[in-house]
Design a protein around this motif. Structure first.
Motif, PDB file in Angstrom:
ATOM      1  N   VAL A 159       0.787  -1.343   0.018  1.00 11.94           N
ATOM      2  CA  VAL A 159      -0.113  -0.034  -0.008  1.00 11.94           C
ATOM      3  C   VAL A 159       1.003   1.143  -0.160  1.00 11.94           C
ATOM      4  O   VAL A 159       1.772   1.337   0.753  1.00 11.94           O
ATOM      5  N   THR A 160       0.450   2.373  -0.712  1.00 11.04           N
ATOM      6  CA  THR A 160       1.231   3.598  -0.629  1.00 11.04           C
ATOM      7  C   THR A 160       0.397   4.615  -1.167  1.00 11.04           C
ATOM      8  O   THR A 160      -0.783   4.417  -1.464  1.00 11.04           O
ATOM      9  N   SER A 161       0.922   5.992  -0.925  1.00 10.68           N
ATOM     10  CA  SER A 161       0.218   6.983  -1.627  1.00 10.68           C
ATOM     11  C   SER A 161       0.659   7.404  -2.935  1.00 10.68           C
ATOM     12  O   SER A 161       1.833   7.030  -3.325  1.00 10.68           O
ATOM     13  N   TRP A 162      -0.018   8.416  -3.645  1.00 12.66           N
ATOM     14  CA  TRP A 162       0.640   8.678  -4.842  1.00 12.66           C
ATOM     15  C   TRP A 162       2.106   9.580  -4.456  1.00 12.66           C
ATOM     16  O   TRP A 162       3.147   9.530  -5.200  1.00 12.66           O
ATOM     17  N   TYR A 163       1.910  10.361  -3.256  1.00 11.59           N
ATOM     18  CA  TYR A 163       3.247  11.023  -2.761  1.00 11.59           C
ATOM     19  C   TYR A 163       4.187  10.138  -2.646  1.00 11.59           C
ATOM     20  O   TYR A 163       5.614  10.254  -3.316  1.00 11.59           O
ATOM     21  N   ASP A 164       4.118   8.952  -1.930  1.00 18.27           N
ATOM     22  CA  ASP A 164       5.423   8.108  -1.622  1.00 18.27           C
ATOM     23  C   ASP A 164       5.508   7.308  -2.972  1.00 18.27           C
ATOM     24  O   ASP A 164       6.717   6.700  -3.110  1.00 18.27           O
ATOM     25  N   PHE A 165       4.581   6.953  -3.868  1.00 18.71           N
ATOM     26  CA  PHE A 165       4.774   6.289  -5.105  1.00 18.71           C
ATOM     27  C   PHE A 165       5.829   7.284  -5.787  1.00 18.71           C
ATOM     28  O   PHE A 165       6.830   6.838  -6.304  1.00 18.71           O
ATOM     29  N   ALA A 166       5.436   8.489  -5.752  1.00 10.48           N
ATOM     30  CA  ALA A 166       6.537   9.418  -6.684  1.00 10.48           C
ATOM     31  C   ALA A 166       7.840   9.432  -6.145  1.00 10.48           C
ATOM     32  O   ALA A 166       8.746   9.410  -6.870  1.00 10.48           O
ATOM     33  N   VAL A 167       8.023   9.434  -4.842  1.00  8.48           N
ATOM     34  CA  VAL A 167       9.170   9.648  -4.151  1.00  8.48           C
ATOM     35  C   VAL A 167      10.113   8.277  -4.515  1.00  8.48           C
ATOM     36  O   VAL A 167      11.301   8.129  -4.969  1.00  8.48           O
ATOM     37  N   ALA A 168       9.145   7.152  -4.624  1.00 15.19           N
ATOM     38  CA  ALA A 168      10.005   5.890  -4.722  1.00 15.19           C
ATOM     39  C   ALA A 168      10.504   5.829  -6.346  1.00 15.19           C
ATOM     40  O   ALA A 168      11.588   5.377  -6.883  1.00 15.19           O
ATOM     41  N   ILE A 169       9.643   6.576  -7.297  1.00 18.95           N
ATOM     42  CA  ILE A 169       9.928   6.660  -8.773  1.00 18.95           C
ATOM     43  C   ILE A 169      11.208   7.304  -8.852  1.00 18.95           C
ATOM     44  O   ILE A 169      12.137   6.920  -9.567  1.00 18.95           O
ATOM     45  N   PHE A 170      11.459   8.447  -8.192  1.00 15.60           N
ATOM     46  CA  PHE A 170      12.345   9.208  -8.301  1.00 15.60           C
ATOM     47  C   PHE A 170      13.784   8.480  -7.699  1.00 15.60           C
ATOM     48  O   PHE A 170      14.953   8.774  -8.346  1.00 15.60           O
ATOM     49  N   GLU A 171      13.490   7.948  -6.548  1.00  9.28           N
ATOM     50  CA  GLU A 171      14.760   7.290  -5.933  1.00  9.28           C
ATOM     51  C   GLU A 171      15.224   6.076  -6.924  1.00  9.28           C
ATOM     52  O   GLU A 171      16.403   6.040  -7.104  1.00  9.28           O
TER      53      GLU A 171
END
Ligand SMILES: NC(=O)c1ccc[n+]([C@@H]2O[C@H](COP(=O)([O-])OP(=O)(O)OC[C@H]3O[C@@H](n4cnc5c(N)ncnc54)[C@H](OP(=O)(O)O)[C@@H]3O)[C@@H](O)[C@H]2O)c1
Length: 316
Positions: free
Chosen positions: A230-242
């Motif tokens: 489970v994640t939020s769009w925000y945490d998903f975006a952070v993961a994409i950039f990492e």
């Protein structure tokens, strides 16, 4: 075994072309061969192909635009789905159809199961729910019609026109800051995993014995399938950039800022919580659901090798 794949050019459709290949002869059609707003074309294609199995990966997926053109969304997601189901039943072909987490309103705070009450908040969600109902009505009228409705969520893939991952990479390459909604949670799901799950289902319809006790007639129904976690769009975006940074994908980005849904108004209302429970498909079909971040890493690796290394622009 001839499989008609409707919607071959979409994110999931492109992956299905690969995963269905070992199962049978695929006949893939995109919008140019079959426009789902034209019932006569649906009839003509299904009659000509005479499939043993139909997989429908096509849909009107523009969630916000659907608010302004509900008739088109309903024509493609509901009326065309009904027509496909009726013709599949007449041809004696099982139908695998894809649906969405947006049939729910997000009022729960534990994963949605297949039997939870639906209550879509958007025209898109309503049109997809009407498509599900149409398939189920055809099944109610004919005891020998086999179908599976696979509800999934937050889909991204290497192929297709665009998705959240590609949008984030494009914005991250252009800007020092991106602002992303942090109060909607769900499960990002790689199109390749959905295609694998559908291939598993299709295989068991052809040979219902590989897992021992699975009977083909038991397979009909609704299944939830997403990656796990489970994640939020925000945490998903952070993961994409990492993950992108780790792969050496060039970025200008310095900061990802969490914002609320109220700060990013959209024409369509989206569920605040739309996590789908995967237990049924795991138990019945033994379909694994990898962690969402693991699939994200694999997808970015594939995107990096096919897009950046060949110098294509992400805008394509
Ligand atoms: N994307 C998501 O986040 C998400 C989430 C949950 C569930 N789903 C469901 O997952 C399934 C696959 O979605 P996806 O992400 O692969 O969508 P996608 O990439 O938007 O692909 C949908 C395909 O349907 C085609 N299509 C649209 N209108 C058509 C028409 N009138 N006639 C024929 N084809 C038409 C599109 O063709 P064009 O390219 O020509 O428009 C496109 O190739 C859909 O059922 C969708 O509702 C998606």
């Amino acid at each position: 075994m001839r499989i008609l794949l409707i919607g071959q050019d979409g994110q999931v459709g492109q992956e299905l072309l690969k995963t269905l290949a070992p199962i049978g002869e695929r006949v893939g059609v995109g919008r140019s061969q079959l426009d789902l707003t034209q019932p006569d074309q649906i009839q003509q294609v299904i009659t000509e192909v005479a499939p043993h199995l139909i997989v429908n990966a096509a849909a009107y997926t523009a969630v916000d635009k659907a608010e302004a053109e509900p008739e088109v969304a309903h024509a493609i997601n509901a009326a065309a789905t009904r027509k496909i189901a009726e013709l599949a039943q007449q041809a004696g072909a099982p139908l695998i159809h894809i649906s969405t987490d947006y049939v729910f309103d997000g009022g729960k705070n534990t994963p949605y199961t297949e039997t939870d009450a639906t209550h879509p908040l958007s025209v898109y969600g309503q049109s997809k729910l009407a498509g599900e109902a149409a398939v189920q009505q055809v099944a109610e009228q004919s005891s020998d019609f086999r179908y599976a409705i696979l509800r999934t969520a937050w889909v991204y893939g290497v192929c297709g026109k665009g998705n959240f991952v590609k949008t984030m990479l494009r914005l991250g390459a252009e800007r020092p800051e991106v602002r992303v909604v942090a109060d909607q949670v769900g499960t990002p799901t790689w199109a390749a995993e959905i295609a694998r799950a559908i291939a598993t289902l299709a295989t068991q319809w052809i040979d219902p014995t590989p897992n021992g006790d699975v009977n083909s007639s038991d397979l009909s129904g609704i299944y939830h399938f997403t990656n796990s976690g489970v994640t939020s769009w925000y945490d998903f975006a952070v993961a994409i950039f990492e993950e992108a940074e780790a792969l050496g994908i060039p970025l200008k980005l310095k900061q990802v800022t969490p914002i609320t849904t109220a700060e990013y108004p959209t024409p369509a209302q989206r569920p605040a919580y739309s996590v789908l429970a995967n237990q049924k498909i795991q138990q019945v079909l033994k379909v694994p659901a990898p962690q969402w971040r693991q699939s994200l890493r694999q997808m970015l690796t594939e995107l990096y090798s096919t897009t950046y290394e060949s110098n294509y622009s992400l805008r394509r």
